[in-house]
Design an enzyme around this catalytic site. Structure first.
Site, PDB file in Angstrom:
ATOM      1  N   GLU A   1      86.867  41.045  20.425  1.00  0.00           N
ATOM      2  CA  GLU A   1      87.946  41.873  20.295  1.00  0.00           C
ATOM      3  C   GLU A   1      88.583  42.322  21.928  1.00  0.00           C
ATOM      4  OE1 GLU A   1      87.285  43.318  16.069  1.00  0.00           O
ATOM      5  OE2 GLU A   1      87.065  44.688  17.817  1.00  0.00           O
TER       6      GLU A   1
ATOM      7  N   ARG B   1      92.003  42.202  15.335  1.00  0.00           N
ATOM      8  CA  ARG B   1      91.089  41.736  16.538  1.00  0.00           C
ATOM      9  C   ARG B   1      90.802  42.865  17.498  1.00  0.00           C
ATOM     10  NH1 ARG B   1      90.702  35.653  18.328  1.00  0.00           N
ATOM     11  NH2 ARG B   1      88.411  35.820  19.556  1.00  0.00           N
TER      12      ARG B   1
END
Lengths: 285, 808
Positions: B760, B384
């Site tokens: 992210e 992520r």
């Protein structure tokens, strides 16, 4: 994470289940909620050839309170323990403890009988049952017998239950005094880093008339702290006495290093948790 | 006139375009259990594969006896490296220029490594047969500590390349050494540090963790021997690259391979790489002529597929007495495990770790990264985050705190003193990046004001006094973070994966009745592409988002793209979508002009139509234009209304944010309690605020997990200690606090719609905020830095080492 092969049996009564277990012997395992056994089977650490599922045995699913005694069938789920108002009146510590077991989904499946019979030191109900001075009814080929929870646990996964016996019922006296189940865990669903069950009864004069302390996951069995309990009754709840009772209980524990932390940390946390449980129970007494 | 103005607004709202909190169109199926994942794929005569894996972290494989397994009824075959060797598939290339064993070739290098692939008629028989394969091992000394990799007595892990002095990224100084990657000016940085008023030093460890998507990895391969076509369904974040790799590895022509990523239950970087299971399912299908499914279980996912982080970052940060930062030095020891299988653009063996100057105007800097082999699972993927950006952000945001302690200065003030100013953008960083845009001071001031920062510090001081006076056993930590990301890889001139430039694509077809189909080279794993890309397009072409279908993931239909990871979908494929939409609009303008009988330049675009300038009653809607494009012969214009765009971004995008976390920490039990979390994100133009908020919640929760307990831990024998979800921390709603989200909006100057990507950011910024809060709680008692993960016992240990348990 695929189990080995096994035959599945679903008896409809206790005698039928006992007979099946006697017949199949060591190759069979009794399954209640399955939350310990199924993962073990998926890891192939347990590979029973037969599973005897008790879910169709209706008489094992009950909660009754009469004459100051609580009687709970082994297949009663933790969700049912939480939902029962009758049980909550008779022993409120049961709901408090049950709410700290796993998560709601697990509690719909997980049973009291499975939790106490498995002998897993991480389970919460064994210490609670020791604290409540419960007795377990065991049904086997030679009939029924009862064993006190405080004498039931021998070592991790070793109990007084014979391989051919089924734990069918749990009985304990109703308890209306102060109570607390304090549990430190890393997250929902985790076993305790340290947990303590405490029951305290306060007399009219403010003295401690009755005390019962038990600990979860701090040794290879649940621990009933007889000496610490006695100290609180004889010496009261002032801080010196509590310190001394906690020290006594800590003398019994033997935690092991694991991902929750080293034994040194658990010893420290256990003392804190027990102290908080005593304080909470006394505040409620 | 007011009626017209209103109707423009209404028409704009009806498009559900940019800025609309449109409900996710995917959720109707996901919330009803109607998603179609790899494990839902069932084909006639399908076989099932399962792996025999190594229980040892380092051992020679003396023999493999498959005879008992083969005798089990229902077992079709058991593949070992010997079977794959004639096909040259016993090893495969990694994305990082290394190679990796598909099945153990003479030795195993990590616990969980694939040794043999059992193929059986059902999943249960396959599992039973795995137990029957007998492997004889000779155990070898295990290397788990990267700092011991080059000691004289260290075992040599990669005997296959032990003598190679050159790797994919330059010189190797030891058989267990993979590469050294240097950026910036070493000599100048060392001079600055040598002459500085103040230098703070710290070793900052970002521990090994794992993306752990809800759906594990898997594939179904189906080789049709009649027409020679291979179809491969799988959990692929980059299906087109998988097709190219599959073609190169197998020798099957690329047009005869169809790769499909169906619904994907989370990726987070874990599904970027190519795993032995994919290769084995393909080989098994070619060998048997039947479809073969392989789906790993949770323990296999955690112990054998790509991990993330594991960076030991030694830092030095120099400043004047007044707190103006003059230099930054970093040496990173990167534990890559047994094979270098990082998923980074080819030229960046440590990803974009050189974004580690963060949000600060640091004139001189130097970074070196040494990649090291150990007996652990391969990986090093961007969990992520864009490539190694979380590591970089954590490093600089810890170093800032450490410097603030050294300067005895408030950490918020120190940040503000050193932010790159708005007027400095585009900003050239000392480690080589051109930051496209930013307005850090505005975001920072807004964040501090929103949380009441000075009041929080007053409360914290009081808490310290109360603690010292024995009135409380809980400390209070204020975790600050201002992060800058670098996402949207990336410009083809310097970014590629296995030689494929990191452009992305969109192909649009407008149907005669005015609805549309758009296909992209990316693949959603939960990001909501079907929702947001339709919104981008709705605004560009004036067709309601509800009338636009978005398709991704089937290489036979979607245009080639590099996939979804590193927050690249919106910056790259989103840009391609806008650009393709503009091509549609350009053609539509010619058609509209023809229909309105005016010159092209006499009409202008208005929400969903072309209007004759000065004559608003004369217009053609996109719907009318679409119909005309199919049913009228328009001189000089081809029939139909379609467009395709392959977008090569001129630069990365640089989202940023300001986070504040307030925590109470129980000194005696080590239990931490997050009482407030404020997250301000600036992702440029906001496409769907509701999806942004969802992304921020999700990313913060993964950040919380990493900071407070989630790790892949090994013992000294290389056994994975955290291989199940009992020990590998995934927060539930119970552990997740309320998040307070906020934003500023600084559009990217080079992106067609100004969007920067957001999925992210919260993980990049969240981890330092949580960790800084824990560290900050103990600052008054002399703590400079303590490593993550901050689980109960490690917090307790910190308190214990500071002497805070003396009285309890």
């Amino acid at each position: 994470m695929i189990t080995g092969n096994f035959e599945y049996h679903q008896p409809g009564s206790i005698p039928e289940a006992v007979a099946l277990l006697s017949k199949l012997g060591d190759d069979a395992r009794v399954i209640a909620g399955g939350h310990s056994l199924i993962p073990t089977m998926k890891l192939r650490l347990a590979m029973p050839e037969h599973l005897i599922d008790l879910q169709a045995v209706k008489e094992l699913r009950k909660i009754s309170v009469s004459g100051g005694e609580v009687c709970i069938g082994a297949m009663t789920t933790q969700a049912e323990l939480i939902a029962s108002e009758e049980l909550h009146k008779a022993a409120p510590i049961v709901r408090e403890t049950s709410l700290q077991i796993a998560d709601p989904q697990v509690r719909y499946m997980g049973t009291l009988g499975g939790n106490v019979a498995n002998g897993d030191p991480g389970n919460d109900m064994p210490a609670l049952m020791q604290c409540l001075d419960a007795s377990f009814t065991l049904s086997g080929p030679d009939g029924e017998r009862t064993v006190n929870a405080r004498e039931f646990y021998e070592a991790a996964y070793f109990t007084a239950r014979d391989d051919l016996e089924i734990l069918t019922e749990i009985r304990f006296p109703a308890y209306s005094g102060g109570y607390a189940y304090e549990k430190q865990k890393r997250k929902i669903g985790d076993y305790a880093t340290a947990a303590a069950a405490v029951l305290l009864t306060k007399g009219a004069d403010g003295s401690c008339e009755q005390a019962s302390i038990a600990l979860t996951n701090l040794s290879d069995t649940p621990l009933f702290c007889e000496e610490a309990s006695r100290q609180l009754v004889s010496d009261g709840l002032d801080s010196a006495s509590v310190n001394s009772a906690v020290a006594s209980a800590m003398g019994q524990i033997d935690p092991v290093d694991d991902n929750r932390g080293p034994a040194e940390f658990k010893r420290h946390a256990a003392a804190i948790i027990l102290r908080r449980a005593i304080q909470q129970a006394w505040a409620r007494a | 006139m007011s009626a017209t103005a209103e109707s423009v607004q209404e028409r704009r709202a009806a498009l559900k375009g940019l800025g609309t909190s449109r409900k996710r169109v995917e959720d109707a199926r996901f919330t009803q259990g109607k998603g179609n994942y790899v494990d839902d794929i069932k084909l006639p005569d399908m076989l099932f594969g399962d792996f025999v894996r190594s229980q040892h972290a380092h051992a020679r494989v003396k023999s493999i006896d498959t005879s008992a397994a083969m005798e089990l009824p229902g077992v079709i075959a058991v593949l070992t490296a010997k079977d794959l060797e004639p096909l040259n598939l016993h090893w495969m290339p990694t994305l990082a220029g290394d190679k990796q064993m598909v099945l153990a070739d003479g030795k195993v290098l990590f616990q969980g490594q694939e040794i043999a692939f059992v193929i059986a008629e059902d999943r249960y028989i396959a599992a039973d047969a795995v137990d029957l394969v007998k492997v004889e091992f000779e155990e070898l000394p295990v290397l788990v500590d990267p700092f011991k990799a080059e000691l004289p007595d260290a075992p040599i892990l990669r005997e296959d390349i032990a003598d190679e002095k050159e790797g994919a990224h330059g010189a190797r100084r030891h058989p267990n050494h993979i590469f050294t990657w240097e950026q910036g000016d070493k000599a100048a940085t060392e001079t600055v540090i040598g002459e500085a008023d103040v230098v703070a030093e710290e070793m900052v460890y970002y521990h090994r963790t794992h993306p752990c998507p809800m759906e594990t990895c898997g594939s179904v391969a189906s080789m049709d021997k009649v027409n020679g076509k291979l179809t491969l369904w799988g959990t692929f974040q980059a299906p087109h690259v998988v097709r190219t790799v599959a073609s190169l590895l197998s020798g099957i022509a690329e047009h005869n391979i169809r790769v499909v990523s169906p619904d994907i239950g989370g990726g987070f970087g874990n599904k970027v790489g190519v795993y032995p299971g994919y290769v084995c399912s393909i080989v098994a299908s070619i060998v048997t002529g039947k479809p073969v499914k392989w789906v790993e279980d949770r323990m296999e996912n955690l112990s054998a597929t790509a991990f993330a982080r594991d960076y030991w970052m030694q830092g030095k940060i120099a400043a004047t007495k007044e707190g103006k930062i003059t230099g930054l030095w970093c040496h990173t020891t990167a534990d890559h495990g047994a094979f270098d299988a990082c998923a980074d653009p080819t030229k960046y063996p440590a990803g974009f770790m050189n974004i580690c100057t963060g949000s600060y105007d640091i004139p001189t800097a130097y970074l070196a990264v040494d990649g090291i082999y150990t007996n652990k699972a391969p990986g090093g993927v961007a969990y992520r985050c864009s490539f190694r950006v979380t590591e970089a952000a954590y490093f600089i945001e810890r170093m800032i705190e450490v410097l603030a302690i050294k300067l005895n200065m408030d950490a918020a003030e120190l940040r503000a003193k050193n932010f790159i100013r708005k007027d400095q953008f585009p900003y050239q960083s000392a480690l080589g990046w051109e930051y496209d845009s930013g307005d850090y001071h505005t975001a920072w001031d807004k964040a501090l004001e929103s949380v009441g920062y000075s009041k929080l510090r007053e409360e914290q001081s009081q808490r310290v006094e109360d603690f010292k006076a024995g009135k409380t056993r809980k400390l209070m930590g204020i975790g600050l973070c201002h992060f800058t990301e670098i996402v949207g890889a990336g410009p083809v001139k310097n970014c590629d994966i296995l030689g494929m430039g990191m452009f992305d694509s969109c192909e649009i077809r407008i149907h005669p009745t005015g609805s549309a189909l758009a296909r992209l080279g990316t693949i959603s794993q939960g990001q909501g592409h079907a929702t947001t890309f339709a919104q981008i397009l709705a605004t560009e072409i004036g067709i309601s988002a509800d009338d636009i279908t978005i398709e991704e993931g089937d290489t036979d239909t979607a245009p080639y793209g590099l996939g979804t990871y590193g927050s690249r979908s919106t910056p790259v494929a989103g840009a391609a979508t806008a650009m393709a939409g503009r091509k549609i609009r350009a053609k539509a303008q010619m058609i509209a002009a023809y229909l309105l009988e005016v010159h092209d330049n006499d009409i202008e675009w208005e929400v969903d139509r072309f209007v004759v300038k000065g004559a608003p009653e004369k217009f053609k809607t996109m719907k009318e234009i679409a119909y005309a494009s199919y049913n009228q012969a328009i001189p000089g214009v081809e029939p139909g209304l379609e467009a395709v765009s392959y977008y090569d971004p001129p630069n990365m995008t640089y989202p940023f944010g300001a986070y504040v976390c307030v925590m109470d920490v129980d000194v005696d039990t080590g239990v931490s309690d997050i009482r407030q979390f404020y997250a301000l994100d600036d992702c440029g133009t906001r496409i769907n605020p509701m999806i942004i908020e969802g992304q921020v919640h999700g990313g913060l929760t993964e950040a919380l997990a990493i900071a407070l307990g989630q790790e892949i831990a090994y013992d000294e024998l290389g056994n994975v200690k955290t291989g199940t979800l009992m020990d590998f921390f995934i927060p539930t709603s119970w552990e997740t606090p309320n998040y307070q989200t906020d934003f500023t909006e600084t559009p990217s100057p080079h992106h067609p719609i100004g969007a920067k990507g957001v999925g992210e950011s919260p993980n990049v910024g969240g981890v330092p905020a949580f960790s800084n809060a824990i560290n900050d709680a103990f600052r008054a008692f002399g703590l400079t830095h303590t490593h993550m993960p901050h689980d109960h016992w490690r917090i307790w240990k910190t308190a214990n080492e500071l002497g805070l348990h003396a009285e309890s």
